[in-house]
Write a protein that holds these residues in place. Structure first.
Motif, PDB file in Angstrom:
ATOM      1  N   ALA A  24       0.828  -1.192   0.000  1.00 48.81           N
ATOM      2  CA  ALA A  24       0.000   0.000   0.000  1.00 48.81           C
ATOM      3  C   ALA A  24       0.868   1.249   0.000  1.00 48.81           C
ATOM      4  CB  ALA A  24      -0.903  -0.010   1.229  1.00 48.81           C
ATOM      5  N   GLY A  25       0.304   2.315  -0.551  1.00 50.66           N
ATOM      6  CA  GLY A  25       0.967   3.607  -0.479  1.00 50.66           C
ATOM      7  C   GLY A  25       0.838   4.181   0.919  1.00 50.66           C
ATOM      8  N   PRO A  26       1.482   5.316   1.179  1.00 47.18           N
ATOM      9  CA  PRO A  26       1.445   5.882   2.532  1.00 47.18           C
ATOM     10  C   PRO A  26       0.035   6.244   3.010  1.00 47.18           C
ATOM     11  CG  PRO A  26       2.829   7.221   1.076  1.00 47.18           C
ATOM     12  CD  PRO A  26       2.315   6.080   0.270  1.00 47.18           C
ATOM     13  N   ILE A  27      -0.792   6.735   2.111  1.00 44.76           N
ATOM     14  CA  ILE A  27      -2.153   7.113   2.509  1.00 44.76           C
ATOM     15  C   ILE A  27      -2.983   5.868   2.806  1.00 44.76           C
ATOM     16  CG2 ILE A  27      -4.304   8.207   1.720  1.00 44.76           C
ATOM     17  CD1 ILE A  27      -2.213  10.301   2.199  1.00 44.76           C
ATOM     18  N   GLU A  28      -2.884   4.868   1.934  1.00 45.00           N
ATOM     19  CA  GLU A  28      -3.644   3.630   2.163  1.00 45.00           C
ATOM     20  C   GLU A  28      -3.211   2.961   3.459  1.00 45.00           C
ATOM     21  OE1 GLU A  28      -4.747  -0.659   0.078  1.00 45.00           O
ATOM     22  OE2 GLU A  28      -3.529   0.774  -1.027  1.00 45.00           O
ATOM     23  N   SER A  29      -1.919   2.893   3.700  1.00 43.16           N
ATOM     24  CA  SER A  29      -1.419   2.274   4.934  1.00 43.16           C
ATOM     25  C   SER A  29      -1.935   3.008   6.159  1.00 43.16           C
ATOM     26  CB  SER A  29       0.111   2.271   4.951  1.00 43.16           C
ATOM     27  OG  SER A  29       0.615   1.459   3.935  1.00 43.16           O
ATOM     28  N   ALA A  30      -1.853   4.343   6.138  1.00 42.31           N
ATOM     29  CA  ALA A  30      -2.326   5.131   7.283  1.00 42.31           C
ATOM     30  C   ALA A  30      -3.829   4.960   7.465  1.00 42.31           C
ATOM     31  CB  ALA A  30      -1.976   6.600   7.079  1.00 42.31           C
ATOM     32  N   CYS A  31      -4.546   4.929   6.367  1.00 41.67           N
ATOM     33  CA  CYS A  31      -6.002   4.747   6.416  1.00 41.67           C
ATOM     34  C   CYS A  31      -6.357   3.386   7.021  1.00 41.67           C
ATOM     35  CB  CYS A  31      -6.559   4.883   5.005  1.00 41.67           C
ATOM     36  SG  CYS A  31      -8.349   4.672   4.858  1.00 41.67           S
ATOM     37  N   LEU A  32      -5.679   2.339   6.563  1.00 44.58           N
ATOM     38  CA  LEU A  32      -5.964   0.995   7.069  1.00 44.58           C
ATOM     39  C   LEU A  32      -5.628   0.861   8.551  1.00 44.58           C
ATOM     40  CD1 LEU A  32      -4.682  -1.170   4.078  1.00 44.58           C
ATOM     41  CD2 LEU A  32      -7.052  -0.901   4.836  1.00 44.58           C
ATOM     42  N   ARG A  33      -4.627   1.576   9.002  1.00 39.53           N
ATOM     43  CA  ARG A  33      -4.221   1.494  10.410  1.00 39.53           C
ATOM     44  C   ARG A  33      -5.049   2.397  11.314  1.00 39.53           C
ATOM     45  NH1 ARG A  33       1.856   1.826   8.631  1.00 39.53           N
ATOM     46  NH2 ARG A  33       2.213  -0.358   8.172  1.00 39.53           N
ATOM     47  N   SER A  34      -5.829   3.279  10.719  1.00 36.95           N
ATOM     48  CA  SER A  34      -6.603   4.213  11.532  1.00 36.95           C
ATOM     49  C   SER A  34      -7.724   3.473  12.251  1.00 36.95           C
ATOM     50  CB  SER A  34      -7.194   5.323  10.651  1.00 36.95           C
ATOM     51  OG  SER A  34      -8.270   4.827   9.886  1.00 36.95           O
ATOM     52  N   ASP A  35      -8.255   4.117  13.255  1.00 36.16           N
ATOM     53  CA  ASP A  35      -9.334   3.497  14.023  1.00 36.16           C
ATOM     54  C   ASP A  35     -10.702   3.925  13.508  1.00 36.16           C
ATOM     55  OD1 ASP A  35      -9.298   6.109  14.810  1.00 36.16           O
ATOM     56  OD2 ASP A  35      -9.221   5.701  16.962  1.00 36.16           O
ATOM     57  N   ARG A  36     -10.739   4.508  12.318  1.00 35.22           N
ATOM     58  CA  ARG A  36     -12.003   4.963  11.745  1.00 35.22           C
ATOM     59  C   ARG A  36     -12.816   3.773  11.240  1.00 35.22           C
ATOM     60  NH1 ARG A  36      -8.007   8.451  11.092  1.00 35.22           N
ATOM     61  NH2 ARG A  36      -8.378  10.662  11.339  1.00 35.22           N
ATOM     62  N   THR A  40     -12.573   1.116   5.147  1.00 33.02           N
ATOM     63  CA  THR A  40     -12.542  -0.207   4.527  1.00 33.02           C
ATOM     64  C   THR A  40     -11.340  -0.291   3.596  1.00 33.02           C
ATOM     65  OG1 THR A  40     -13.869   0.462   2.618  1.00 33.02           O
ATOM     66  CG2 THR A  40     -15.063  -0.350   4.579  1.00 33.02           C
ATOM     67  N   ARG A  41     -10.945  -1.494   3.259  1.00 39.34           N
ATOM     68  CA  ARG A  41      -9.821  -1.696   2.347  1.00 39.34           C
ATOM     69  C   ARG A  41     -10.085  -1.009   1.004  1.00 39.34           C
ATOM     70  NH1 ARG A  41      -5.890  -5.205   3.044  1.00 39.34           N
ATOM     71  NH2 ARG A  41      -7.147  -6.295   4.573  1.00 39.34           N
ATOM     72  N   ALA A  42     -11.312  -1.141   0.491  1.00 37.88           N
ATOM     73  CA  ALA A  42     -11.659  -0.549  -0.803  1.00 37.88           C
ATOM     74  C   ALA A  42     -11.595   0.981  -0.743  1.00 37.88           C
ATOM     75  CB  ALA A  42     -13.041  -1.011  -1.249  1.00 37.88           C
ATOM     76  N   LEU A  43     -12.140   1.561   0.312  1.00 39.02           N
ATOM     77  CA  LEU A  43     -12.121   3.013   0.451  1.00 39.02           C
ATOM     78  C   LEU A  43     -10.687   3.525   0.587  1.00 39.02           C
ATOM     79  CD1 LEU A  43     -13.582   5.717   0.706  1.00 39.02           C
ATOM     80  CD2 LEU A  43     -13.780   5.268   3.161  1.00 39.02           C
ATOM     81  N   CYS A  44      -9.894   2.884   1.439  1.00 36.68           N
ATOM     82  CA  CYS A  44      -8.502   3.300   1.634  1.00 36.68           C
ATOM     83  C   CYS A  44      -7.708   3.188   0.334  1.00 36.68           C
ATOM     84  CB  CYS A  44      -7.850   2.475   2.737  1.00 36.68           C
ATOM     85  SG  CYS A  44      -8.540   2.802   4.383  1.00 36.68           S
ATOM     86  N   ARG A  45      -7.955   2.136  -0.421  1.00 37.03           N
ATOM     87  CA  ARG A  45      -7.261   1.941  -1.706  1.00 37.03           C
ATOM     88  C   ARG A  45      -7.655   3.048  -2.684  1.00 37.03           C
ATOM     89  NH1 ARG A  45      -8.400  -3.448  -2.915  1.00 37.03           N
ATOM     90  NH2 ARG A  45      -6.760  -3.933  -1.442  1.00 37.03           N
ATOM     91  N   CYS A  46      -8.929   3.392  -2.711  1.00 38.36           N
ATOM     92  CA  CYS A  46      -9.412   4.448  -3.594  1.00 38.36           C
ATOM     93  C   CYS A  46      -8.777   5.796  -3.234  1.00 38.36           C
ATOM     94  CB  CYS A  46     -10.937   4.548  -3.513  1.00 38.36           C
ATOM     95  SG  CYS A  46     -11.627   5.823  -4.578  1.00 38.36           S
ATOM     96  N   ILE A  47      -8.773   6.126  -1.960  1.00 30.51           N
ATOM     97  CA  ILE A  47      -8.186   7.388  -1.509  1.00 30.51           C
ATOM     98  C   ILE A  47      -6.704   7.434  -1.870  1.00 30.51           C
ATOM     99  CG2 ILE A  47      -7.616   8.761   0.532  1.00 30.51           C
ATOM    100  CD1 ILE A  47     -10.262   7.692   1.761  1.00 30.51           C
ATOM    101  N   ASP A  48      -5.999   6.320  -1.682  1.00 33.13           N
ATOM    102  CA  ASP A  48      -4.582   6.257  -2.019  1.00 33.13           C
ATOM    103  C   ASP A  48      -4.373   6.453  -3.518  1.00 33.13           C
ATOM    104  OD1 ASP A  48      -1.792   5.633  -0.976  1.00 33.13           O
ATOM    105  OD2 ASP A  48      -1.982   4.185  -2.605  1.00 33.13           O
TER     106      ASP A  48
END
Length: 103
Positions: A24-36, A40-48
């Motif tokens: 994952a890119g830095p944004i996807e990794s941070a998104c996946l590790r967040s407590d939000r 979701t994996r799909a949303l984090c991937r899209c944002i990245d």
């Protein structure tokens, strides 16, 4: 013996997640590790994906730091520095593009 079995079980359960985070890119990794809860994996991937199109790699890492420490985002937003203001304008454009693409 129990601790070894527990550790092995946890490693097996976590194994499918590791390649996704490692690639994952830095944004996807941070998104996946967040407590939000919405992260979701799909949303984090899209944002990245949007981040990769709109921000430099350095800016992506800087934006990813906002997931860990939201106060950093506030500091940049309130900064009087031309550099911070230029970054914040690009970051906002990224956020608007991600909202349009990923919602």
């Amino acid at each position: 013996m129990r601790k070894t079995l527990l550790a092995a079980s946890l490693a097996i359960l976590a194994a499918p997640l590791l390649p996704a985070i490692a690639n994952a890119g830095p944004i996807e990794s941070a998104c996946l590790r967040s407590d939000r809860q919405q992260a979701t994996r799909a949303l984090c991937r899209c944002i990245d994906s949007v981040a990769q199109r709109t921000l430099t790699r350095s800016e992506q890492r800087r934006a990813a730091s906002f997931f860990r420490d939201p106060q950093l985002a506030q500091d940049v937003r309130m900064s009087k520095s031309d550099r911070d203001n230029a970054f914040w304008a690009r970051y906002r454009a990224f956020g608007e593009a991600a909202e349009r693409s990923c919602s």
